[in-house]
Design a protein around this motif. Structure first.
Motif, PDB file in Angstrom:
ATOM      1  N   PRO A 128       0.823  -1.217   0.000  1.00 16.90           N
ATOM      2  CA  PRO A 128       0.000   0.000   0.000  1.00 16.90           C
ATOM      3  C   PRO A 128       0.852   1.261   0.000  1.00 16.90           C
ATOM      4  N   GLU A 129       0.234   2.367  -0.275  1.00 22.04           N
ATOM      5  CA  GLU A 129       0.930   3.651  -0.213  1.00 22.04           C
ATOM      6  C   GLU A 129       1.265   4.019   1.223  1.00 22.04           C
ATOM      7  N   ALA A 173       3.785 -10.416   7.975  1.00 21.78           N
ATOM      8  CA  ALA A 173       4.936 -11.237   8.361  1.00 21.78           C
ATOM      9  C   ALA A 173       6.185 -10.896   7.568  1.00 21.78           C
ATOM     10  N   ILE A 174       6.009 -10.486   6.304  1.00 18.18           N
ATOM     11  CA  ILE A 174       7.183 -10.256   5.448  1.00 18.18           C
ATOM     12  C   ILE A 174       7.426  -8.784   5.161  1.00 18.18           C
ATOM     13  N   GLY A 175       6.753  -7.902   5.877  1.00 13.09           N
ATOM     14  CA  GLY A 175       7.065  -6.485   5.779  1.00 13.09           C
ATOM     15  C   GLY A 175       6.354  -5.699   4.710  1.00 13.09           C
ATOM     16  N   VAL A 176       5.427  -6.329   3.990  1.00 15.03           N
ATOM     17  CA  VAL A 176       4.680  -5.592   2.959  1.00 15.03           C
ATOM     18  C   VAL A 176       3.877  -4.471   3.616  1.00 15.03           C
ATOM     19  N   SER A 190      11.660  -2.956   9.274  1.00 17.29           N
ATOM     20  CA  SER A 190      11.924  -3.381   7.902  1.00 17.29           C
ATOM     21  C   SER A 190      12.752  -2.371   7.125  1.00 17.29           C
ATOM     22  N   GLY A 191      12.757  -1.123   7.572  1.00 17.05           N
ATOM     23  CA  GLY A 191      13.422  -0.061   6.827  1.00 17.05           C
ATOM     24  C   GLY A 191      12.588   0.473   5.683  1.00 17.05           C
ATOM     25  N   LEU A 192      11.382  -0.076   5.532  1.00 18.63           N
ATOM     26  CA  LEU A 192      10.521   0.318   4.418  1.00 18.63           C
ATOM     27  C   LEU A 192       9.409   1.274   4.831  1.00 18.63           C
ATOM     28  N   TRP A 193       9.186   1.394   6.149  1.00 20.06           N
ATOM     29  CA  TRP A 193       8.084   2.213   6.651  1.00 20.06           C
ATOM     30  C   TRP A 193       8.565   3.107   7.775  1.00 20.06           C
TER      31      TRP A 193
END
Length: 212
Positions: A128-129, A173-176, A190-193
Motif C-alpha cells: 500500500p501507499e 509477516a514479510i514487511g509488505v 523493515s526499513g521500508l516504513w
C-alpha cells in the motif's frame, strides 16, 4: 520504575511464549524478497488457519523437512505419494486440504516464475501507499483493501486457501505492511516504513509492478 520504562513494547501475542517473543523480535515484519521464502511464509500461514501461530512455530523445522525446504520447484512435483506421506507425518499438521493446497500453491508459484514473474514480485506489488499505524493491539487490522485484492489475484492465478485474512497475515509477516504498534521497539524494523506509516525511500529489489 526505570526497568519498567525500558521494557520493550511488543504485541500482546508476542509475550505469550519465549518462542513467539524471539520470532517477534528477530523475524516478524522483516522483508522477504525471494520466491521460496515467500512461499514458505504463505504455506505456514495456510497451515496456521484455525490454529495458533505458536503451534506452527513449534513445528517449523518439521514443516521444512517435510516440504523439501519449501523449494517451489520440488514441492510443485509432489504427487499423491508425497501427499500420503505427509498425512502420516506426525511432525506437521496432518490436514489433507492444507497439504493439497500447499502443493497446488507451489505449482501456481512455478507457473508465475515460468511466465517471467514470481510470487514475491506479485505479493510485493500490492504494497500500500501507507501502512497502518496502530496505537494498540485493538487497532491492528485483520485485513485490508490490498489483502482482499491480492487474495483475489492469487486465486485467479490458481492459489488455494488464500483468503484476505491469511494473505494479510502474510503481508505483515514479510514487511509488505508494518502492523507493529507505533510505540513498539520493532516499529519500522523493515526499513521500508516510517513510524507513522509512510513509505521510506528504500527501494525494493524488483521494480514496483502494477497490481495484477
Amino acid at each position: 520504575m526505570a526497568e519498567d520504562a525500558e521494557t520493550p513494547i511488543r504485541a500482546g501475542w508476542a509475550a505469550q511464549n519465549p518462542l513467539l517473543t524471539e520470532y517477534y523480535d528477530t523475524e516478524w515484519g522483516m522483508p522477504v524478497f525471494d520466491d521460496d521464502g515467500v512461499f514458505e511464509r504463505l504455506s505456514l500461514e495456510v497451515f496456521q488457519s484455525g490454529l495458533s501461530w505458536l503451534t506452527i512455530l513449534r513445528r517449523r523445522d518439521a514443516f521444512r523437512l517435510a516440504f523439501a525446504g519449501f523449494s517451489i520447484e520440488r514441492v510443485a512435483r509432489f504427487g499423491e505419494a508425497e501427499v500420503e506421506r505427509l498425512l502420516h507425518d506426525e511432525g506437521i499438521i496432518r490436514n489433507r486440504r492444507k497439504i493439497v493446497a500447499t502443493v497446488a500453491n507451489a505449482q501456481a508459484a512455478r507457473r508465475l516464475r515460468d511466465g517471467g514473474g514470481g510470487l514475491a514480485a506479485l505479493v510485493w506489488s500490492f504494497r500500500p501507499e501507507r501502512s497502518p499505524a496502530p496505537a494498540n493491539d485493538a487497532e491492528v487490522p485483520a485485513t485490508s483493501d490490498e489483502s482482499r485484492a491480492l487474495a483475489q489475484e492469487l486465486k485467479r492465478r490458481g492459489f488455494a486457501f488464500v483468503g484476505p485474512t491469511t494473505v494479510f497475515a502474510l503481508m505483515t509477516a514479510i514487511g509488505v505492511v508494518d502492523t507493529h504498534v507505533v510505540t513498539s521497539h520493532r516499529r519500522g524494523c523493515s526499513g521500508l516504513w516510517t513510524r507513522d506509516g509512510a513509505r521510506t525511500a528504500a527501494a525494493l529489489p524488483f521494480a514496483d509492478a502494477e497490481p495484477g
